[in-house]
Design a protein around this motif. Sequence first.
Motif, PDB file in Angstrom:
ATOM      1  N   LEU A  97      85.808  25.229  -4.235  1.00 24.10           N
ATOM      2  CA  LEU A  97      85.251  26.483  -3.698  1.00 24.10           C
ATOM      3  C   LEU A  97      84.429  27.288  -4.717  1.00 24.10           C
ATOM      4  O   LEU A  97      83.871  28.337  -4.373  1.00 24.10           O
ATOM      5  CB  LEU A  97      86.361  27.360  -3.104  1.00 24.10           C
ATOM      6  CG  LEU A  97      87.000  26.861  -1.798  1.00 24.10           C
ATOM      7  CD1 LEU A  97      87.932  27.924  -1.223  1.00 24.10           C
ATOM      8  CD2 LEU A  97      85.975  26.463  -0.741  1.00 24.10           C
ATOM      9  N   TYR A 120      77.710  32.982  -5.142  1.00 22.22           N
ATOM     10  CA  TYR A 120      78.532  33.031  -3.923  1.00 22.22           C
ATOM     11  C   TYR A 120      77.744  32.833  -2.622  1.00 22.22           C
ATOM     12  O   TYR A 120      78.343  32.559  -1.586  1.00 22.22           O
ATOM     13  CB  TYR A 120      79.314  34.357  -3.876  1.00 22.22           C
ATOM     14  CG  TYR A 120      80.356  34.433  -4.969  1.00 22.22           C
ATOM     15  CD1 TYR A 120      81.539  33.704  -4.872  1.00 22.22           C
ATOM     16  CD2 TYR A 120      80.149  35.192  -6.120  1.00 22.22           C
ATOM     17  CE1 TYR A 120      82.498  33.750  -5.876  1.00 22.22           C
ATOM     18  CE2 TYR A 120      81.101  35.242  -7.134  1.00 22.22           C
ATOM     19  CZ  TYR A 120      82.270  34.516  -7.000  1.00 22.22           C
ATOM     20  OH  TYR A 120      83.221  34.544  -7.997  1.00 22.22           O
ATOM     21  N   GLN A 177      85.207  30.954  -4.752  1.00 24.72           N
ATOM     22  CA  GLN A 177      85.551  31.568  -3.463  1.00 24.72           C
ATOM     23  C   GLN A 177      87.060  31.416  -3.247  1.00 24.72           C
ATOM     24  O   GLN A 177      87.691  30.537  -3.824  1.00 24.72           O
ATOM     25  CB  GLN A 177      84.772  30.894  -2.326  1.00 24.72           C
ATOM     26  CG  GLN A 177      83.275  31.143  -2.419  1.00 24.72           C
ATOM     27  CD  GLN A 177      82.518  30.558  -1.241  1.00 24.72           C
ATOM     28  OE1 GLN A 177      83.018  30.496  -0.128  1.00 24.72           O
ATOM     29  NE2 GLN A 177      81.285  30.141  -1.483  1.00 24.72           N
ATOM     30  N   LYS A 178      87.601  32.298  -2.398  1.00 26.06           N
ATOM     31  CA  LYS A 178      89.064  32.355  -2.256  1.00 26.06           C
ATOM     32  C   LYS A 178      89.506  32.017  -0.835  1.00 26.06           C
ATOM     33  O   LYS A 178      88.922  32.512   0.128  1.00 26.06           O
ATOM     34  CB  LYS A 178      89.566  33.776  -2.567  1.00 26.06           C
ATOM     35  CG  LYS A 178      89.135  34.321  -3.920  1.00 26.06           C
ATOM     36  CD  LYS A 178      90.007  33.803  -5.034  1.00 26.06           C
ATOM     37  CE  LYS A 178      89.615  34.424  -6.365  1.00 26.06           C
ATOM     38  NZ  LYS A 178      89.717  33.527  -7.486  1.00 26.06           N
ATOM     39  N   ARG A 213      86.744  27.368   5.403  1.00 20.48           N
ATOM     40  CA  ARG A 213      87.216  26.900   4.092  1.00 20.48           C
ATOM     41  C   ARG A 213      88.702  26.569   4.121  1.00 20.48           C
ATOM     42  O   ARG A 213      89.148  25.628   3.457  1.00 20.48           O
ATOM     43  CB  ARG A 213      86.940  27.981   3.026  1.00 20.48           C
ATOM     44  CG  ARG A 213      85.460  28.302   2.880  1.00 20.48           C
ATOM     45  CD  ARG A 213      85.221  29.537   2.041  1.00 20.48           C
ATOM     46  NE  ARG A 213      85.787  30.726   2.661  1.00 20.48           N
ATOM     47  CZ  ARG A 213      85.598  31.969   2.219  1.00 20.48           C
ATOM     48  NH1 ARG A 213      84.848  32.162   1.128  1.00 20.48           N
ATOM     49  NH2 ARG A 213      86.139  33.007   2.833  1.00 20.48           N
ATOM     50  N   GLY A 225      81.110  38.550  -2.412  1.00 19.38           N
ATOM     51  CA  GLY A 225      81.379  37.114  -2.317  1.00 19.38           C
ATOM     52  C   GLY A 225      80.489  36.497  -1.249  1.00 19.38           C
ATOM     53  O   GLY A 225      79.406  37.010  -0.930  1.00 19.38           O
ATOM     54  N   ASN A 226      80.947  35.397  -0.682  1.00 20.95           N
ATOM     55  CA  ASN A 226      80.197  34.650   0.317  1.00 20.95           C
ATOM     56  C   ASN A 226      79.905  35.526   1.554  1.00 20.95           C
ATOM     57  O   ASN A 226      78.749  35.674   1.983  1.00 20.95           O
ATOM     58  CB  ASN A 226      81.073  33.436   0.676  1.00 20.95           C
ATOM     59  CG  ASN A 226      80.404  32.395   1.516  1.00 20.95           C
ATOM     60  OD1 ASN A 226      80.944  31.959   2.531  1.00 20.95           O
ATOM     61  ND2 ASN A 226      79.227  31.957   1.136  1.00 20.95           N
TER      62      ASN A 226
END
Length: 410
Positions: free
Chosen positions: A359, A118, A362-363, A336, A51-52
């Motif tokens: 997002l 991401y 993204q979480k 975030r 992810g990010n």
Amino acid sequence: MSSRAAARLARVAGHITASASSPSTSTSTSSSTARKMAPTRKHKVAIIGSGNWGSAIAKILAENTTAHPHLFESEVRMWVFEEDYQLSSSHKAYDASKHSQPKKLSSLINELHENVKYLPNIALPPNVVADPSILSAVKDASLLIFNVPHQFVSKICDQIHGHIVPYARAISCIKGVDVSSDGISLFSDVIGRKLGIYCGALSGANIANEVAEEKFCETTIAYDPPGTLTPCPEEFPVIDHSLWKHLFHRPYFHVSMIHDVAGTSLGGALKNVIAIGAGFVDGMGWGDNAKAAIMRVGILEMRKFGLMFFDSCKSETFTEESCGVADLITSCAGGRNHKCAKLSVEQGRPIEEIEAEVLNGQKLQGTLTAMEVNEFLKARGKEKEFPLMTAVHKILIREASVEDIPHLLD
Ligand SMILES: NC(=O)C1=CN([C@@H]2O[C@H](COP(=O)(O)OP(=O)(O)OC[C@H]3O[C@@H](n4cnc5c(N)ncnc54)[C@H](O)[C@@H]3O)[C@@H](O)[C@H]2O)C=CC1
Ligand SMILES: O=C(CO)COP(=O)(O)O
């Protein structure tokens, strides 16, 4: 990074000895005692997650496996939770003959050396290899770096159990806690227990996009293995504080090595709940004093939680390390969780809706962590001792409103 800095690091790498001892590494564990033979093998690094933050960390790892070829194999395998992705026609590498249809994200990462979904607009070193097969990604890796949203960790561990080398060691970059009927666990412990290996923790004031752009920051790595592990064969460099520092430290990403795994992990997990509270008051437009109050109460509750429930947790980890107060500050400014909580108040919409809308896959970790921490506190009759974390939970489940915060903290 400048080419001069890269050359300096490469020169330093040439002087690294078998135990990876370095003047810049002040702390080391007992495992750094002298080996009988010089290492003939190198560590293979795998990152589980893309992810990010997973992608930003993959970039750091790949830079350092190149900088320290005596210690690490160059290739860094990055496990990708596979999905189809349509490359935008405005992307600089867009080619209608190749990209007019959605492609597998892992293929795009390997083709473009960029995680276009991401971590867009950041070049990944070519030695980052995206791999959609988790078993292939972890095969023969002696250093495993876990970097996925916390809700997915248990299932991933079940998938790889029995498929890793028994002498592997891990670092968890995950910010969250695992709450079950048995109580609360750190993800480093969940990973260690499920895989039968030791896992430390990395956490700090590390907004992924800023780290990926090589803007200066600090981080904390906690590593404190017991002496009872399956030993790593003597052919490999010793896995100690010095080795982890060589894997993670960059000129723009300064690593502090400590032993407090609980404090490091809890700082990262709990600040996400506080950042939601900060986002709520910013959404109300209450100004900087209100946010400072949330941050002050927040760091005290974080520390109290750690000291109350984890014997090994140290107060100074929250006040002196990047994983404590510094992460709280950055997350309450540019994270975030803060952003989505603020928008949710401004737009009068549930935070989950905002998360899904802004997002791009993204979480958030703070929403789930607020629920998990509350479940744990409630079961012990301790909600009143943590009024801010309790208030954030009440607001998320709509039992209270943001206007109630001053009263709930009174
Ligand atoms: N992004 C940031 O600035 C930072 C994040 N962290 C922490 O790092 C951890 C990982 O977060 P990010 O890399 O930011 O992730 P992310 O939120 O950017 O991306 C979500 C990731 O989850 C994957 N995913 C979606 N469904 C999945 C499933 N069913 N099973 C497995 N994976 C699935 C996606 O493919 C994607 O890689 C989190 O605990 C976060 O709190 C820590 C420091 C900074
Ligand atoms: O952990 C972070 C910075 O250190 C990022 O926090 P968010 O998940 O709220 O973006």
